[in-house]
Design a protein around this motif. Structure first.
Motif, mmCIF file in Angstrom:
data_model
loop_
_atom_site.group_PDB
_atom_site.id
_atom_site.type_symbol
_atom_site.label_atom_id
_atom_site.label_comp_id
_atom_site.label_asym_id
_atom_site.label_seq_id
_atom_site.Cartn_x
_atom_site.Cartn_y
_atom_site.Cartn_z
ATOM 1 N N GLY A 292 13.097 18.423 -17.934
ATOM 2 C CA GLY A 292 14.219 19.309 -18.188
ATOM 3 C C GLY A 292 15.546 18.599 -18.077
ATOM 4 O O GLY A 292 16.471 18.837 -18.881
ATOM 5 N N LEU A 293 15.665 17.705 -17.107
ATOM 6 C CA LEU A 293 16.903 16.947 -16.944
ATOM 7 C C LEU A 293 17.127 16.013 -18.125
ATOM 8 O O LEU A 293 18.240 15.928 -18.667
ATOM 9 C CB LEU A 293 16.847 16.165 -15.632
ATOM 10 N N VAL A 294 16.080 15.310 -18.545
ATOM 11 C CA VAL A 294 16.202 14.413 -19.697
ATOM 12 C C VAL A 294 16.604 15.200 -20.944
ATOM 13 O O VAL A 294 17.511 14.797 -21.694
ATOM 14 C CB VAL A 294 14.883 13.646 -19.931
ATOM 15 N N ALA A 295 15.949 16.335 -21.180
ATOM 16 C CA ALA A 295 16.274 17.153 -22.350
ATOM 17 C C ALA A 295 17.709 17.653 -22.299
ATOM 18 O O ALA A 295 18.387 17.756 -23.340
ATOM 19 C CB ALA A 295 15.307 18.332 -22.443
ATOM 20 N N SER A 296 18.216 17.947 -21.120
ATOM 21 C CA SER A 296 19.583 18.434 -20.972
ATOM 22 C C SER A 296 20.611 17.321 -21.165
ATOM 23 O O SER A 296 21.747 17.583 -21.584
ATOM 24 C CB SER A 296 19.765 19.061 -19.585
ATOM 25 N N LEU A 297 20.234 16.092 -20.843
ATOM 26 C CA LEU A 297 21.158 14.969 -20.963
ATOM 27 C C LEU A 297 21.200 14.379 -22.366
ATOM 28 O O LEU A 297 22.180 13.715 -22.736
ATOM 29 C CB LEU A 297 20.775 13.881 -19.957
ATOM 30 N N ASP B 260 21.187 22.930 -11.926
ATOM 31 C CA ASP B 260 22.172 23.366 -12.927
ATOM 32 C C ASP B 260 22.222 22.384 -14.092
ATOM 33 O O ASP B 260 22.295 22.790 -15.259
ATOM 34 C CB ASP B 260 23.557 23.486 -12.295
ATOM 35 N N ALA B 261 22.189 21.085 -13.786
ATOM 36 C CA ALA B 261 22.247 20.074 -14.841
ATOM 37 C C ALA B 261 21.016 20.125 -15.736
ATOM 38 O O ALA B 261 21.096 19.865 -16.941
ATOM 39 C CB ALA B 261 22.395 18.682 -14.225
ATOM 40 N N ALA B 262 19.873 20.477 -15.142
ATOM 41 C CA ALA B 262 18.612 20.500 -15.895
ATOM 42 C C ALA B 262 18.341 21.841 -16.555
ATOM 43 O O ALA B 262 17.373 21.967 -17.320
ATOM 44 C CB ALA B 262 17.449 20.159 -14.955
ATOM 45 N N LEU B 263 19.183 22.831 -16.299
ATOM 46 C CA LEU B 263 18.908 24.196 -16.733
ATOM 47 C C LEU B 263 18.631 24.340 -18.228
ATOM 48 O O LEU B 263 17.642 24.981 -18.615
ATOM 49 C CB LEU B 263 20.049 25.112 -16.307
ATOM 50 N N PRO B 264 19.453 23.762 -19.117
ATOM 51 C CA PRO B 264 19.161 23.939 -20.550
ATOM 52 C C PRO B 264 17.775 23.427 -20.943
ATOM 53 O O PRO B 264 17.049 24.088 -21.699
ATOM 54 C CB PRO B 264 20.277 23.139 -21.238
ATOM 55 N N GLY B 265 17.400 22.264 -20.440
ATOM 56 C CA GLY B 265 16.093 21.704 -20.776
ATOM 57 C C GLY B 265 14.954 22.494 -20.174
ATOM 58 O O GLY B 265 13.883 22.639 -20.780
ATOM 59 N N SER C 284 0.852 -1.197 0.000
ATOM 60 C CA SER C 284 0.000 0.000 0.000
ATOM 61 C C SER C 284 0.886 1.245 0.000
ATOM 62 O O SER C 284 0.947 2.015 0.959
ATOM 63 C CB SER C 284 -0.943 -0.015 1.207
ATOM 64 N N LEU C 285 1.588 1.420 -1.103
ATOM 65 C CA LEU C 285 2.601 2.462 -1.259
ATOM 66 C C LEU C 285 2.275 3.291 -2.491
ATOM 67 O O LEU C 285 1.820 2.754 -3.496
ATOM 68 C CB LEU C 285 3.986 1.841 -1.414
ATOM 69 N N CYS C 286 2.544 4.591 -2.426
ATOM 70 C CA CYS C 286 2.139 5.474 -3.516
ATOM 71 C C CYS C 286 3.315 6.285 -4.036
ATOM 72 O O CYS C 286 4.028 6.939 -3.262
ATOM 73 C CB CYS C 286 1.031 6.421 -3.054
ATOM 74 N N ALA C 287 3.493 6.262 -5.352
ATOM 75 C CA ALA C 287 4.626 6.909 -6.006
ATOM 76 C C ALA C 287 4.147 7.841 -7.108
ATOM 77 O O ALA C 287 2.960 7.871 -7.459
ATOM 78 C CB ALA C 287 5.577 5.857 -6.573
ATOM 79 N N LEU C 288 5.077 8.587 -7.651
ATOM 80 C CA LEU C 288 4.876 9.420 -8.828
ATOM 81 C C LEU C 288 5.707 8.839 -9.953
ATOM 82 O O LEU C 288 6.908 8.589 -9.775
ATOM 83 C CB LEU C 288 5.329 10.859 -8.540
ATOM 84 N N HIS C 289 5.077 8.610 -11.107
ATOM 85 C CA HIS C 289 5.775 8.107 -12.282
ATOM 86 C C HIS C 289 5.709 9.167 -13.377
ATOM 87 O O HIS C 289 4.613 9.583 -13.766
ATOM 88 C CB HIS C 289 5.146 6.810 -12.792
ATOM 89 N N VAL C 290 6.873 9.593 -13.849
ATOM 90 C CA VAL C 290 6.948 10.603 -14.906
ATOM 91 C C VAL C 290 7.418 9.936 -16.188
ATOM 92 O O VAL C 290 8.468 9.290 -16.215
ATOM 93 C CB VAL C 290 7.917 11.739 -14.526
ATOM 94 N N HIS C 291 6.627 10.085 -17.254
ATOM 95 C CA HIS C 291 6.973 9.546 -18.571
ATOM 96 C C HIS C 291 7.430 10.687 -19.475
ATOM 97 O O HIS C 291 6.714 11.671 -19.642
ATOM 98 C CB HIS C 291 5.762 8.859 -19.220
ATOM 99 N N VAL C 292 8.622 10.537 -20.048
ATOM 100 C CA VAL C 292 9.146 11.518 -20.992
ATOM 101 C C VAL C 292 9.321 10.822 -22.338
ATOM 102 O O VAL C 292 9.930 9.754 -22.420
ATOM 103 C CB VAL C 292 10.491 12.099 -20.519
ATOM 104 N N GLU C 293 8.770 11.432 -23.377
ATOM 105 C CA GLU C 293 8.727 10.798 -24.688
ATOM 106 C C GLU C 293 10.129 10.694 -25.304
ATOM 107 O O GLU C 293 10.776 11.695 -25.574
ATOM 108 C CB GLU C 293 7.815 11.597 -25.618
ATOM 109 N N ALA D 112 8.223 18.528 -14.513
ATOM 110 C CA ALA D 112 8.941 19.502 -15.343
ATOM 111 C C ALA D 112 10.445 19.396 -15.125
ATOM 112 O O ALA D 112 11.236 19.500 -16.079
ATOM 113 C CB ALA D 112 8.449 20.910 -15.026
ATOM 114 N N LEU D 113 10.857 19.186 -13.874
ATOM 115 C CA LEU D 113 12.278 19.023 -13.574
ATOM 116 C C LEU D 113 12.833 17.774 -14.251
ATOM 117 O O LEU D 113 13.933 17.810 -14.834
ATOM 118 C CB LEU D 113 12.482 18.946 -12.065
ATOM 119 N N VAL D 114 12.097 16.678 -14.179
ATOM 120 C CA VAL D 114 12.549 15.436 -14.816
ATOM 121 C C VAL D 114 12.660 15.619 -16.331
ATOM 122 O O VAL D 114 13.658 15.226 -16.940
ATOM 123 C CB VAL D 114 11.598 14.279 -14.458
#
Length: 366
Positions: A247-252, A306-311, A119-128, A243-245
């Motif tokens: 941005g990080l993916v886009a920056s990487l 800082d790592a996510a800044l460009p995205g 009975s645990l609850c998480a957030l899942h973010v999908h980035v295309e 949005a942070l996730v």
């Protein structure tokens, strides 16, 4: 770069504030308004809210707020409430009321007592990211930031009516599973598929859909799924985390495209960093997994920004994310706010009431 979110909520009784096994009733009541954007989960304590693929964080935030409001209204009509917390605060959550079905039966047979505490609850973010090779290589670059993302979203200090002393008790449960936490370092999608096939053969998985790594190529969508965070208390926080996730993916991505395979991180350093993030959240110190240095969690969060800044700049999300981080610095993470609610009168029912209110709150950080 489109993205979307899955959020899990707990169903509680309006009078006792205890978790209750009526998620199916809530899903049916909310389904008329939300359709496929609301669903059940592995236990009858949990309801899942989903967004459609979104182009902007504003669109995503609107869908999250709408979904939470609809699910909360459906629950209220049944004498119930929903809370966004990684773990139940009150109520008999063990053994968890696992839903019925052939897949669940195989899971019960495979994982046994682990299913009793689901009975645990998480957030899942999908980035295309339609290219699976790229998705897997981006996950290599994401791995060092996973403990920081966990600390930012820490929102599960209570279990079985007691304070665990941890900011994210939910993540401690997941650490016990055979395939969970930070994924291994992969050289390609073929390498990923080869290891998954071996894990299935070793009976460590029911199927490829029960890979609980905190980053993985989705089993059914053209996305990279980042799934290591507790469900945030508010819709605005979920939108900012997503949005942070993104941005990080886009920056990487440019690093992957330039041929950089990503840093190799020692598994034991990842384990220690996860543990410290789960214990202290944003209130304490974390670990730089590449050097072993102990640093304030806020400093590690600043490095992540800082790592996510460009995205973030590319997608217009910098103000939203910096606003969220400023609020976290002022008010504390979800775990700190849950504890503050208890501290007023020493009552865990006050914690649940605070969560009920915050779960349905509609706000923004920009």
């Amino acid at each position: 770069m489109r993205f979307g979110v899955e959020e899990e909520f707990l169903v509680v009784d309006a009078e006792t504030r205890s978790v209750t096994a009526r998620a199916g009733d809530v899903v049916r009541a909310a389904g008329g308004r939300l359709g496929a954007r609301v669903a059940g989960e592995i236990t009858e304590h949990q309801v899942e809210g989903r967004t459609d693929p979104c182009d902007s964080a504003g669109e995503l935030a609107g869908q999250l707020a709408e979904g939470r409001a609809a699910i909360a209204a459906a629950a209220a009509g049944l004498g119930l409430r929903i809370i966004a917390s990684g773990t139940p605060v009150l109520g008999d959550a063990v053994p968890a009321p696992v839903t019925r079905g052939e897949r669940q039966d195989r899971g019960n047979a495979t994982f046994r007592g682990l299913h009793a505490e689901l009975s645990l609850c998480a957030l899942h973010v999908h980035v295309e990211i339609p290219d699976r090779d790229t998705a897997v290589l981006v996950s290599n670059h994401l791995r060092p930031y996973l403990p920081v993302l966990l600390a930012l979203a820490a929102n599960s200090p209570y279990w079985d009516g007691r304070d665990t002393g941890y900011a994210s008790w939910r993540s401690l449960f997941w650490a016990r599973w055979p395939v969970a936490g930070a994924p291994p370092y992969f050289t390609s999608a073929a390498h990923y598929d080869e290891l998954v096939a071996m894990l299935v053969e070793a009976e460590a998985l029911v199927d490829a859909g029960t890979i609980f790594w905190d980053v993985r190529p989705s089993a059914h969508l053209p996305t990279l799924e980042v799934r290591g965070a507790d469900v945030p208390m508010t819709a605005a926080e979920s939108a900012a985390m997503a949005a942070l996730v993104r941005g990080l993916v886009a920056s990487l991505l440019p690093l992957v495209e330039s041929g950089d395979p990503g840093p190799v991180v020692e598994p034991e350093m990842m384990r220690v960093a996860y543990w410290k993030a789960a214990r202290d959240g944003m209130a304490g110190a974390g670990v730089d997994v590449l050097t072993g240095a102990t640093l304030p969690a806020r400093d590690l969060a600043a490095r992540l920004l800082d790592a996510a800044l460009p995205g973030l700049e590319e997608h217009g999300d910098l103000a939203r994310v910096t606003g969220w981080l400023t609020t976290l610095a002022e008010d504390g993470d979800g775990a700190a706010r849950q504890r503050a609610a208890e501290a007023k009168n020493g009552l865990l029912t006050d914690v649940v009431d605070h969560l009920v209110e915050q779960t349905a709150q509609n706000g923004t950080f920009n």
